[in-house]
Design an enzyme around this catalytic site. Structure first.
Site, PDB file in Angstrom:
ATOM      1  N   LYS A  33       0.645  -1.704  -0.398  1.00 60.82           N
ATOM      2  CA  LYS A  33      -0.008   0.246   0.192  1.00 60.82           C
ATOM      3  C   LYS A  33       0.881   1.283   0.069  1.00 60.82           C
ATOM      4  O   LYS A  33       0.560   2.356  -0.919  1.00 60.82           O
ATOM      5  CB  LYS A  33      -1.036   0.213   0.860  1.00 60.82           C
ATOM      6  CG  LYS A  33      -1.828  -0.983   1.423  1.00 60.82           C
ATOM      7  CD  LYS A  33      -2.787  -1.238   2.304  1.00 60.82           C
ATOM      8  CE  LYS A  33      -2.269  -0.898   3.703  1.00 60.82           C
ATOM      9  NZ  LYS A  33      -1.653  -2.521   4.405  1.00 60.82           N
ATOM     10  N   ARG A  54      -9.735   1.188   8.899  1.00 59.01           N
ATOM     11  CA  ARG A  54      -9.129  -0.667   8.691  1.00 59.01           C
ATOM     12  C   ARG A  54     -10.460  -1.357   9.674  1.00 59.01           C
ATOM     13  O   ARG A  54      -9.930  -2.416  10.177  1.00 59.01           O
ATOM     14  CB  ARG A  54      -7.835  -0.283  10.089  1.00 59.01           C
ATOM     15  CG  ARG A  54      -6.579  -0.497   9.504  1.00 59.01           C
ATOM     16  CD  ARG A  54      -5.594  -0.162   9.661  1.00 59.01           C
ATOM     17  NE  ARG A  54      -4.373  -1.429   9.603  1.00 59.01           N
ATOM     18  CZ  ARG A  54      -3.612  -0.731   8.981  1.00 59.01           C
ATOM     19  NH1 ARG A  54      -3.702   0.343   8.897  1.00 59.01           N
ATOM     20  NH2 ARG A  54      -1.975  -1.384   9.496  1.00 59.01           N
ATOM     21  N   ARG A 103      11.486  -5.732   4.980  1.00 53.19           N
ATOM     22  CA  ARG A 103      11.576  -3.977   4.676  1.00 53.19           C
ATOM     23  C   ARG A 103      11.898  -2.983   5.474  1.00 53.19           C
ATOM     24  O   ARG A 103      12.388  -3.211   6.481  1.00 53.19           O
ATOM     25  CB  ARG A 103       9.780  -3.614   4.909  1.00 53.19           C
ATOM     26  CG  ARG A 103       9.508  -1.533   4.788  1.00 53.19           C
ATOM     27  CD  ARG A 103       8.158  -1.945   5.171  1.00 53.19           C
ATOM     28  NE  ARG A 103       7.328  -2.499   6.184  1.00 53.19           N
ATOM     29  CZ  ARG A 103       5.566  -1.844   6.389  1.00 53.19           C
ATOM     30  NH1 ARG A 103       5.260  -1.715   5.596  1.00 53.19           N
ATOM     31  NH2 ARG A 103       5.496  -3.005   7.372  1.00 53.19           N
ATOM     32  N   ARG A 157      11.271  -0.998  10.979  1.00 54.39           N
ATOM     33  CA  ARG A 157      10.435  -0.422  12.064  1.00 54.39           C
ATOM     34  C   ARG A 157      10.686  -1.991  13.121  1.00 54.39           C
ATOM     35  O   ARG A 157      10.864  -2.831  12.893  1.00 54.39           O
ATOM     36  CB  ARG A 157       8.901  -1.004  11.409  1.00 54.39           C
ATOM     37  CG  ARG A 157       8.258   0.597  10.785  1.00 54.39           C
ATOM     38  CD  ARG A 157       7.443   0.443   9.445  1.00 54.39           C
ATOM     39  NE  ARG A 157       6.432  -0.180  10.288  1.00 54.39           N
ATOM     40  CZ  ARG A 157       4.851  -0.301   9.359  1.00 54.39           C
ATOM     41  NH1 ARG A 157       5.163   0.546   8.177  1.00 54.39           N
ATOM     42  NH2 ARG A 157       3.756  -0.488  10.417  1.00 54.39           N
ATOM     43  N   ARG A 175      -0.732  -8.512  13.346  1.00 56.62           N
ATOM     44  CA  ARG A 175      -1.119  -8.444  12.575  1.00 56.62           C
ATOM     45  C   ARG A 175      -1.921  -9.043  11.533  1.00 56.62           C
ATOM     46  O   ARG A 175      -2.702  -7.905  11.529  1.00 56.62           O
ATOM     47  CB  ARG A 175       0.149  -7.121  11.936  1.00 56.62           C
ATOM     48  CG  ARG A 175       0.020  -6.056  13.032  1.00 56.62           C
ATOM     49  CD  ARG A 175       1.933  -5.702  13.049  1.00 56.62           C
ATOM     50  NE  ARG A 175       1.641  -4.703  11.048  1.00 56.62           N
ATOM     51  CZ  ARG A 175       3.083  -4.000  10.699  1.00 56.62           C
ATOM     52  NH1 ARG A 175       3.900  -4.834  11.870  1.00 56.62           N
ATOM     53  NH2 ARG A 175       2.785  -3.783   9.577  1.00 56.62           N
TER      54      ARG A 175
HETATM   55  P1  ADP Z   1       1.545  -1.503   7.790  1.00 58.07           P
HETATM   56  O1  ADP Z   1       2.095  -0.744   6.520  1.00 58.07           O
HETATM   57  O2  ADP Z   1       2.134  -2.662   7.634  1.00 58.07           O
HETATM   58  O3  ADP Z   1       0.055  -2.179   6.677  1.00 58.07           O
HETATM   59  P2  ADP Z   1       0.655   1.122   8.892  1.00 58.07           P
HETATM   60  O4  ADP Z   1       1.971   1.880   8.609  1.00 58.07           O
HETATM   61  O5  ADP Z   1      -0.484   1.202   7.984  1.00 58.07           O
HETATM   62  O6  ADP Z   1       1.332  -0.708   8.758  1.00 58.07           O
HETATM   63  O7  ADP Z   1       0.230   0.860  10.507  1.00 58.07           O
HETATM   64  C1  ADP Z   1       1.215   0.521  11.620  1.00 58.07           C
HETATM   65  C2  ADP Z   1       0.324   0.206  12.881  1.00 58.07           C
HETATM   66  O8  ADP Z   1      -0.672   1.864  13.088  1.00 58.07           O
HETATM   67  C3  ADP Z   1      -0.956  -0.727  12.536  1.00 58.07           C
HETATM   68  O9  ADP Z   1      -0.367  -1.910  12.720  1.00 58.07           O
HETATM   69  C4  ADP Z   1      -1.349  -0.524  13.699  1.00 58.07           C
HETATM   70  O10 ADP Z   1      -1.688  -0.089  14.819  1.00 58.07           O
HETATM   71  C5  ADP Z   1      -1.599   1.605  13.133  1.00 58.07           C
HETATM   72  N1  ADP Z   1      -3.421   1.815  12.598  1.00 58.07           N
HETATM   73  C6  ADP Z   1      -2.342   2.487  11.827  1.00 58.07           C
HETATM   74  N2  ADP Z   1      -3.531   3.001  10.618  1.00 58.07           N
HETATM   75  C7  ADP Z   1      -5.029   2.854  11.422  1.00 58.07           C
HETATM   76  C8  ADP Z   1      -5.700   2.397  11.912  1.00 58.07           C
HETATM   77  N3  ADP Z   1      -6.719   3.082  10.707  1.00 58.07           N
HETATM   78  N4  ADP Z   1      -6.234   2.284  13.075  1.00 58.07           N
HETATM   79  C9  ADP Z   1      -5.825   1.745  13.827  1.00 58.07           C
HETATM   80  N5  ADP Z   1      -4.203   1.486  14.656  1.00 58.07           N
HETATM   81  C10 ADP Z   1      -3.836   2.138  13.166  1.00 58.07           C
HETATM   82  P1  ADP Z   2       2.481  -1.537   3.476  1.00 56.49           P
HETATM   83  O1  ADP Z   2       2.208  -0.454   3.332  1.00 56.49           O
HETATM   84  O2  ADP Z   2       0.825  -2.009   2.519  1.00 56.49           O
HETATM   85  O3  ADP Z   2       2.382  -2.063   4.293  1.00 56.49           O
HETATM   86  P2  ADP Z   2       4.573  -1.433   1.525  1.00 56.49           P
HETATM   87  O4  ADP Z   2       4.347  -0.897  -0.091  1.00 56.49           O
HETATM   88  O5  ADP Z   2       5.306  -1.242   2.908  1.00 56.49           O
HETATM   89  O6  ADP Z   2       3.341  -2.360   2.597  1.00 56.49           O
HETATM   90  O7  ADP Z   2       5.963  -2.980   1.375  1.00 56.49           O
HETATM   91  C1  ADP Z   2       5.477  -3.757   2.242  1.00 56.49           C
HETATM   92  C2  ADP Z   2       7.328  -4.430   1.802  1.00 56.49           C
HETATM   93  O8  ADP Z   2       7.560  -5.257   0.154  1.00 56.49           O
HETATM   94  C3  ADP Z   2       8.001  -3.397   1.430  1.00 56.49           C
HETATM   95  O9  ADP Z   2       9.271  -3.679   2.208  1.00 56.49           O
HETATM   96  C4  ADP Z   2       8.446  -3.115  -0.316  1.00 56.49           C
HETATM   97  O10 ADP Z   2       9.313  -2.636  -0.591  1.00 56.49           O
HETATM   98  C5  ADP Z   2       7.901  -4.413  -0.904  1.00 56.49           C
HETATM   99  N1  ADP Z   2       6.990  -4.719  -1.437  1.00 56.49           N
HETATM  100  C6  ADP Z   2       5.490  -3.925  -2.342  1.00 56.49           C
HETATM  101  N2  ADP Z   2       5.782  -4.331  -3.099  1.00 56.49           N
HETATM  102  C7  ADP Z   2       6.034  -5.151  -3.241  1.00 56.49           C
HETATM  103  C8  ADP Z   2       6.096  -6.011  -5.009  1.00 56.49           C
HETATM  104  N3  ADP Z   2       4.999  -5.727  -5.469  1.00 56.49           N
HETATM  105  N4  ADP Z   2       6.340  -7.218  -4.640  1.00 56.49           N
HETATM  106  C9  ADP Z   2       7.113  -7.482  -3.750  1.00 56.49           C
HETATM  107  N5  ADP Z   2       7.691  -6.595  -2.601  1.00 56.49           N
HETATM  108  C10 ADP Z   2       7.419  -5.532  -3.114  1.00 56.49           C
END
Ligand code: ADP
Ligand code: ADP
Ligand code: ZN
Length: 216
Positions: free
Chosen positions: A13, A88, A127, A160, A171
């Site tokens: 994302k 979420r 990541r 992270r 998660r």
């Molecule tokens: P990821 O990229 O792995 O999906 P995020 O950076 O979006 O993770 O979120 C990291 C953490 O921040 C989540 O695991 C949660 O604890 C919190 N968080 C983010 N967005 C929300 C939301 N919309 N509602 C509740 N908690 C959230």
């Molecule tokens: P999210 O915000 O959904 O948690 P991220 O964009 O941070 O996800 O991506 C999670 C991890 O996977 C990062 O290390 C990123 O570089 C990698 N990644 C993202 N898209 C792809 C893809 N299409 N193929 C392989 N790795 C990816």
């Protein structure tokens, strides 16, 4: 252009959000980035959010919804926005619909980046994120040009704290219990589009661009 990105942690994302936000000139709003900024500045919100985030649990809806509503009131959101990591929960989705409805608007597209669970652990543990701009890299799938430095801004890349195997598993459980129901929610609203998130980053982006259209 009012877009939501849905998908499990590690779906890509954040990675796609940067590309979409650049191409379509709409602000990228990541609740995760907002929380992390507050944590690093030790604000009252950051102190509250940290205990949940470190455990892989969701920050309570009341806190999260207010932050997003405030952000969406900014002028830069008038012509559209891209929400990454919000909503979420069904409660958050309903609150967002209410907020937009009161302003005579609605979500145009809820984009699900579909990635099966077996891909996720590798993505998350490899990541690395930029401490300055939040950009995501991967030690194997998307390495930076210079080790530990962000291509976009030169910032330092770190792992992270919540990207450990144990927290990622929590998660994923939270995702399937609390967030996955939103797929049905947006399907029922006729705003759901699905892209295959297992393809390469640029291919995923091409598919997203096809769905969103070539222009603003
Ligand atoms: P990821 O990229 O792995 O999906 P995020 O950076 O979006 O993770 O979120 C990291 C953490 O921040 C989540 O695991 C949660 O604890 C919190 N968080 C983010 N967005 C929300 C939301 N919309 N509602 C509740 N908690 C959230
Ligand atoms: P999210 O915000 O959904 O948690 P991220 O964009 O941070 O996800 O991506 C999670 C991890 O996977 C990062 O290390 C990123 O570089 C990698 N990644 C993202 N898209 C792809 C893809 N299409 N193929 C392989 N790795 C990816
Ligand atoms: Zn950066």
């Amino acid at each position: 252009m009012k877009i939501i990105l849905l998908g499990p942690p590690g779906a890509g994302k954040g990675t796609q959000a940067k590309l979409i936000s650049d191409k379509y000139s709409i602000p990228h709003i990541s609740t995760g980035d907002i929380f992390r900024k507050n944590i690093s500045e030790k604000t009252p919100l950051g102190v509250k959010a940290k205990s949940y985030i470190d455990k892989g649990q969701l920050v309570p809806d009341e806190l999260t919804i207010d932050i997003v509503n405030d952000r969406l009131k900014n002028d830069d959101c008038k012509k559209g926005f891209l929400l990454d990591g919000f909503p979420r929960t069904v409660k958050q989705a309903e609150a967002l619909d209410d907020f937009l409805n009161n302003n005579g608007s609605k979500i145009d597209t809820a984009l699900l980046i579909d990635v099966p669970e077996k891909f996720i652990l590798d993505r998350m543990t490899g990541r690395r994120v930029c401490t300055a701009c939040g950009a995501s890299y991967h030690i194997r799938f998307n390495p930076p040009k210079v080790e530990s430095k962000c291509d976009a801004c030169g910032g330092e890349l770190i792992q992270r704290k919540d990207d450990t195997e144990e927290t990622v598993k929590e998660r994923l459980t939270v995702y399937s219990n609390q967030t996955q129901p939103l797929v049905e929610y947006y399907k029922n609203n006729d705003s759901l589009s699905i892209v295959d998130g297992t393809r390469e980053i640029n291919d995923v982006f091409k598919n997203i661009s096809n769905i969103l259209g070539s222009d603003k």
